[in-house]
Write a protein that holds these residues in place. Structure first.
Motif, PDB file in Angstrom:
ATOM      1  N   ASP A   1       0.667  -1.286   0.047  1.00  0.00           N
ATOM      2  CA  ASP A   1      -0.027   0.131  -0.117  1.00  0.00           C
ATOM      3  C   ASP A   1       0.818   1.278   0.040  1.00  0.00           C
ATOM      4  OD1 ASP A   1      -2.160   1.619   0.174  1.00  0.00           O
ATOM      5  OD2 ASP A   1      -2.360   1.548   2.306  1.00  0.00           O
ATOM      6  N   SER A   2       0.510   2.161  -1.031  1.00  0.00           N
ATOM      7  CA  SER A   2       1.395   3.436  -0.910  1.00  0.00           C
ATOM      8  C   SER A   2       0.623   4.487  -1.189  1.00  0.00           C
ATOM      9  CB  SER A   2       2.348   3.399  -2.391  1.00  0.00           C
ATOM     10  OG  SER A   2       1.239   3.248  -3.409  1.00  0.00           O
ATOM     11  N   SER A   3      -0.835   4.123  -0.893  1.00  0.00           N
ATOM     12  CA  SER A   3      -1.665   5.315  -1.051  1.00  0.00           C
ATOM     13  C   SER A   3      -2.763   5.490   0.049  1.00  0.00           C
ATOM     14  CB  SER A   3      -2.422   5.399  -2.389  1.00  0.00           C
ATOM     15  OG  SER A   3      -3.188   4.112  -2.335  1.00  0.00           O
ATOM     16  N   GLY A   4      -2.611   4.712   1.209  1.00  0.00           N
ATOM     17  CA  GLY A   4      -3.497   4.695   2.196  1.00  0.00           C
ATOM     18  C   GLY A   4      -4.738   3.948   2.031  1.00  0.00           C
ATOM     19  N   GLN A   5      -4.732   3.011   0.894  1.00  0.00           N
ATOM     20  CA  GLN A   5      -5.996   2.485   0.516  1.00  0.00           C
ATOM     21  C   GLN A   5      -6.313   1.125   1.432  1.00  0.00           C
ATOM     22  OE1 GLN A   5      -7.324   2.952  -2.450  1.00  0.00           O
ATOM     23  NE2 GLN A   5      -8.672   1.279  -2.703  1.00  0.00           N
ATOM     24  N   VAL A   6      -5.475   0.536   2.256  1.00  0.00           N
ATOM     25  CA  VAL A   6      -5.651  -0.729   3.150  1.00  0.00           C
ATOM     26  C   VAL A   6      -5.594   0.116   4.758  1.00  0.00           C
ATOM     27  CG1 VAL A   6      -4.665  -2.867   3.800  1.00  0.00           C
ATOM     28  CG2 VAL A   6      -4.511  -1.748   1.316  1.00  0.00           C
ATOM     29  N   LEU A   7      -6.471  -0.587   5.431  1.00  0.00           N
ATOM     30  CA  LEU A   7      -6.782  -0.515   6.740  1.00  0.00           C
ATOM     31  C   LEU A   7      -6.325  -2.171   7.124  1.00  0.00           C
ATOM     32  CD1 LEU A   7     -10.342   1.212   7.149  1.00  0.00           C
ATOM     33  CD2 LEU A   7      -7.949   2.228   7.187  1.00  0.00           C
ATOM     34  N   TYR A   8      -5.487  -1.932   7.805  1.00  0.00           N
ATOM     35  CA  TYR A   8      -4.847  -3.190   8.423  1.00  0.00           C
ATOM     36  C   TYR A   8      -5.087  -3.610   9.813  1.00  0.00           C
ATOM     37  CZ  TYR A   8      -1.051  -6.567   9.393  1.00  0.00           C
ATOM     38  OH  TYR A   8      -0.166  -7.577   9.697  1.00  0.00           O
ATOM     39  N   ILE A   9      -5.606  -4.959  10.130  1.00  0.00           N
ATOM     40  CA  ILE A   9      -6.012  -5.132  11.400  1.00  0.00           C
ATOM     41  C   ILE A   9      -4.894  -6.184  11.901  1.00  0.00           C
ATOM     42  CG2 ILE A   9      -7.652  -6.067  12.998  1.00  0.00           C
ATOM     43  CD1 ILE A   9      -9.849  -4.993  11.040  1.00  0.00           C
ATOM     44  N   GLY A  10      -4.405  -6.102  13.167  1.00  0.00           N
ATOM     45  CA  GLY A  10      -3.505  -7.185  13.515  1.00  0.00           C
ATOM     46  C   GLY A  10      -3.837  -7.229  15.175  1.00  0.00           C
TER      47      GLY A  10
END
Length: 481
Positions: free
Chosen positions: A307-316
């Protein structure tokens, strides 16, 4: 002195008279079968028009408190006391039925209930066995922690800065470049989804997902009027998303590494294809990555790492890898999104546990966490092989499956569509609890999510034998004309 209604009260004369009559019944002064004075007598006693008395009595008769017999008069009804008791209590069932949040499916309610029963063999539980939790090491770690007075107050909106700094460094080793300002600490991955549902979507929004999806077994989005749409990731994906999206706000939810419930692992090409497709259509992605550290093979880069554009919300989360009881997870995303979710979290719970955050920080920075992962994966791999050997011995003729590549699950597919509510209940009667495929896809009557992470080896063997017996019996009965 005889009671009379107050004529200059804000409460109408009729309503005051109704209250007085019901008080006589509830107090026991007017028992069941008591004959009331005539309308004329009551009108004289209360110094009101007869029509006022008539209207009051008619309302009480309509409510079943009073009844009348032509020529005999008006009497206190047989069920009057119970009816009045109900009228004085809130109708909680109506509140429940008309509330925003949808109830869980009955099967899932039963799963949640029977997972608390020690005598039940849990073949579907998505949780580590207590014997796999590093309890002693966690206890020892507490002695190494130091707290300031303020640490026992409410947390900052985004969570402990020390933990966010530790996560920023740790995630970088996994190819995810972020900063503490772009991380929000949450009380587990489920809370992350709930915060997103409340804070990022409008009613009528669309969440895209795989056909068999964990989201179908919970309702973080559905309860807020958000539509769930299952899609195939094939060569027509872009057209499918565009058609189903229309002009509505949308997002794509996925568990690409060790999917829940299927255990599927996407290739890097599959991740890149989804990322590029969603980027082209301006559809954000929620990457639920809570199982990826339990992959038995070499790690595959996450979608977030692309992701280079803030497209992904990542959950851990550490619930699957360290301890579900600590209730610590995180979201990585663009600053406006993190600030929005942090604001909502503070409105809901004023932050996650300070002690848990400090403990997780210590494990991440001391190397304990990564060492624990190595040991845990060895245990899980051994358990997976144990279950697969039993499947090979017993289930080869009636079901198919793929060897587990990590995590907790084997997605067992029966050749015949036998996995119904009746089948679930038959197993439950024999004290074996399964997670049937229909809780992840309502049309799935073939699959079971088998978990090798929770039950003891002895219970796994016993539960699988009972599962095999009931499967054969169901198949035989379904073939009988």
């Amino acid at each position: 002195m005889m009671w009379q209604p107050i004529k200059n009260s804000s409460i109408s004369l009729q309503r005051q008279i109704i209250h007085w009559i019901t008080d006589q019944i509830q107090s026991g002064d007017w028992g069941v079968g008591t004959k009331l004075p005539t309308q004329r007598q009551l009108a004289l006693q209360f110094n009101v028009n007869r029509s006022t008395i008539q209207q009051a009595l008619e309302e009480l008769k309509a409510d079943g408190i009073l009844n009348s017999t032509v020529g005999s008069g008006v009497f206190v009804a047989n069920n009057s006391w119970n009816l009045l008791a109900k009228k004085t209590q809130p109708n909680w069932q109506k509140y429940i039925e008309e509330s925003i949040h949808k109830p869980n499916y009955h099967t899932i309610q039963l799963i949640n209930e029977y997972e608390q029963v020690d005598s039940v063999v849990r073949l579907g539980t998505g949780e580590l066995s207590p014997t796999l939790l590093p309890v002693k090491k966690l206890q020892e770690s507490l002695r190494h922690l130091s707290f300031e007075d303020k640490d026992f107050g409410y947390s900052s909106p985004q969570g402990s800065l020390k933990l966010r700094q530790a996560l920023s460094y740790y995630l970088k080793k996994r190819g995810i470049t972020t900063s503490p300002e772009n991380i929000l600490i949450v009380s587990g991955a489920l809370q992350a989804l709930q915060l997103m549902a409340v804070g990022l979507f409008e009613t009528g929004s669309v969440v895209f997902q795989d056909h068999s999806s964990y989201l179908n077994s919970i309702h973080p989005f559905q309860s807020f009027g958000i539509q769930m749409k299952s899609v195939k990731r094939d060569e027509h994906l872009e057209q499918t998303l565009q058609t189903k999206k229309k002009n509505r706000q949308s997002i794509y939810y996925t568990v690409p590494t060790l999917n829940n419930p299927t255990g599927n692992v996407w290739t890097l090409d599959e991740k890149e294809n989804l990322y590029n497709t969603c980027k082209e259509l301006q559809i954000p992605i929620i990457e639920d990555d809570v199982y990826s550290e339990l992959l038995f093979e070499s790690p595959i880069p996450s979608i977030k790492s692309l992701d280079s554009s803030g497209q992904v919300l990542y959950i851990g989360s550490i619930s699957k890898t360290l301890s579900p009881g600590l209730r610590i997870g995180w979201v990585v995303g663009p600053t406006p999104v993190i600030n929005r979710l942090a604001d909502i979290k503070m409105q809901m719970d004023y932050g996650s546990s300070a002690v848990s955050q400090e403990l997780v920080t210590y494990w991440l920075t001391s190397g304990l966490y990564e060492n624990n992962l190595i040991e845990l994966k060895d245990h899980l791999m051994s358990r997976a092989k144990f279950v697969e050997n039993i499947l090979t011995e017993q289930f080869n003729s009636i079901a198919k499956w793929e060897s587990s590549r990590g995590g907790f699950y084997i997605w067992l597919r029966f050749n015949d569509p036998i996995v119904t509510k009746e089948f679930f209940l038959k197993l439950l009667k024999r004290k074996v609890l399964i997670n049937p495929g229909y809780i992840y896809d309502s049309e799935d009557a073939n699959h079971i999510r088998l978990s090798y992470s929770y039950a003891s080896l002895e219970d796994l063997k016993r539960g699988l034998i009972i599962l095999y017996e009931e499967s054969l019996s169901t198949i035989k009965n379904s073939c009988t004309p």
